[in-house]
Design a protein around this motif. Structure first.
Motif, short mmCIF file in Angstrom:
data_model
loop_
_atom_site.label_atom_id
_atom_site.label_comp_id
_atom_site.label_asym_id
_atom_site.label_seq_id
_atom_site.Cartn_x
_atom_site.Cartn_y
_atom_site.Cartn_z
N LEU A 80 35.80 33.77 36.81
CA LEU A 80 35.31 35.03 37.37
C LEU A 80 36.39 35.71 38.22
O LEU A 80 36.58 36.93 38.15
CB LEU A 80 34.05 34.79 38.21
CG LEU A 80 32.80 34.34 37.44
CD1 LEU A 80 31.66 34.03 38.40
CD2 LEU A 80 32.37 35.42 36.45
N LEU A 81 37.11 34.92 39.01
CA LEU A 81 38.18 35.48 39.84
C LEU A 81 39.29 36.08 38.97
O LEU A 81 39.84 37.14 39.28
CB LEU A 81 38.76 34.41 40.75
CG LEU A 81 37.87 33.94 41.91
CD1 LEU A 81 38.47 32.71 42.57
CD2 LEU A 81 37.68 35.04 42.93
N CYS A 82 39.60 35.40 37.87
CA CYS A 82 40.64 35.91 36.96
C CYS A 82 40.25 37.26 36.37
O CYS A 82 41.12 38.12 36.13
CB CYS A 82 40.89 34.90 35.83
SG CYS A 82 41.78 33.42 36.36
N CYS A 83 38.96 37.46 36.14
CA CYS A 83 38.50 38.73 35.57
C CYS A 83 38.71 39.89 36.54
O CYS A 83 38.78 41.05 36.12
CB CYS A 83 37.02 38.63 35.20
SG CYS A 83 36.68 37.53 33.79
N THR A 84 38.82 39.59 37.83
CA THR A 84 39.02 40.67 38.81
C THR A 84 40.49 41.06 38.95
O THR A 84 40.79 42.11 39.52
CB THR A 84 38.52 40.24 40.21
OG1 THR A 84 39.39 39.22 40.77
CG2 THR A 84 37.11 39.69 40.15
N GLY A 124 37.98 42.58 47.48
CA GLY A 124 38.44 43.27 46.27
C GLY A 124 37.55 44.44 45.92
O GLY A 124 38.03 45.53 45.58
N GLY A 125 36.24 44.21 46.01
CA GLY A 125 35.30 45.30 45.74
C GLY A 125 35.45 46.43 46.74
O GLY A 125 35.40 47.60 46.37
N PRO A 178 42.07 44.74 37.07
CA PRO A 178 41.85 46.01 37.78
C PRO A 178 42.46 46.04 39.17
O PRO A 178 42.96 47.07 39.62
CB PRO A 178 40.32 46.12 37.85
CG PRO A 178 39.81 44.73 37.66
CD PRO A 178 40.79 44.07 36.77
N LEU A 179 42.46 44.89 39.85
CA LEU A 179 43.03 44.85 41.20
C LEU A 179 44.54 45.00 41.19
O LEU A 179 45.13 45.38 42.20
CB LEU A 179 42.64 43.55 41.91
CG LEU A 179 41.17 43.42 42.33
CD1 LEU A 179 40.92 42.06 42.97
CD2 LEU A 179 40.79 44.54 43.30
N SER A 208 45.55 41.92 44.12
CA SER A 208 45.30 40.76 43.27
C SER A 208 45.66 39.44 43.96
O SER A 208 45.31 38.37 43.46
CB SER A 208 46.09 40.88 41.96
OG SER A 208 47.48 40.91 42.20
N SER A 209 46.34 39.52 45.09
CA SER A 209 46.70 38.29 45.80
C SER A 209 45.48 37.61 46.41
O SER A 209 45.49 36.39 46.64
CB SER A 209 47.71 38.59 46.91
OG SER A 209 48.94 39.03 46.37
#
Length: 205
Positions: free
Chosen positions: A138-142, A189-190, A145-146, A153-154
């Motif tokens: 799930l974290l990789c999917c973010t 991130g959101g 876009p980040l 993305s860090s």
């Protein structure tokens, strides 16, 4: 020669050894160096690399997230070894650039080894590792876009690195910390994504 690392320092030293022996380091070289049964390093190392200047190269965070996601899926499915497609194994980074990044990580690795090792091991068992793998996917999917936002993305990569190190050194306390970091990374991130304009600057409320 396969060398399965058992600490953050050993992992960084293995990267330095690879960088010293060739002009460029392929992902397949890293796979051979760490051994295909070592899931922890293949979550920890790509995430850690993203936190160095190498992670500032456009497209690199997304590539690293793809590699991590593939490894995490293997772990989630209960596979006993890491497999990556040849097209990914052939991707390479310059040895000098990797060496510089690894040298910057030496102090961080030593710090991590002092603080995290073998506590609450009941939280590092197979079931907990599968939960960690699902969160990592799930974290990789973010990350893609980040990546459009500076340094955003860090956040997820830091949480992924914590998961990888927790599995590597069998530290359950760090596994719990990684879960907390994951929630924080998704929340921040959101926030940055929904309060930023396409140019990457934060919008005023």
């Amino acid at each position: 020669m396969t060398h399965e690392p058992h600490s953050a320092t050993e992992t960084v030293e293995a990267l330095e050894d690879l960088a010293e022996s060739r002009d460029e380091v392929r992902i397949g070289d890293v796979l051979d160096e760490f051994g295909k049964r070592s899931f922890g390093p293949f979550l920890f190392v790509p995430a850690l690399i993203e936190l160095t200047p190498v992670g500032g190269i456009p497209g690199i965070p997304t590539l690293l997230a793809l590699i991590i996601a593939l490894v995490a899926v293997h772990l989630l499915l209960g596979r006993d070894h890491v497999w990556l497609p040849q097209v990914i194994q052939r991707r390479a980074v310059g040895a000098r650039k990797l060496m510089k990044s690894a040298q910057k990580l030496e102090g961080v690795a030593a710090f991590l080894d002092r603080w995290f090792k073998g506590r609450l091991q009941r939280f590092t068992g197979p079931q907990m590792q599968k939960i960690a793998a699902a969160v990592v996917v799930l974290l990789c999917c973010t990350v893609p876009p980040l990546e459009l936002l500076p340094f955003a993305s860090s956040g997820p990569m830091l949480a992924i690195a914590a998961f990888g190190l927790a599995i590597l050194v069998r530290d359950g306390l760090l596994m719990l910390v990684a879960l907390a970091l994951s929630a924080l990374a998704v929340g921040l991130g959101g926030y940055f994504w929904f309060t930023s304009d396409p140019s990457g600057s934060i919008l005023p409320f």
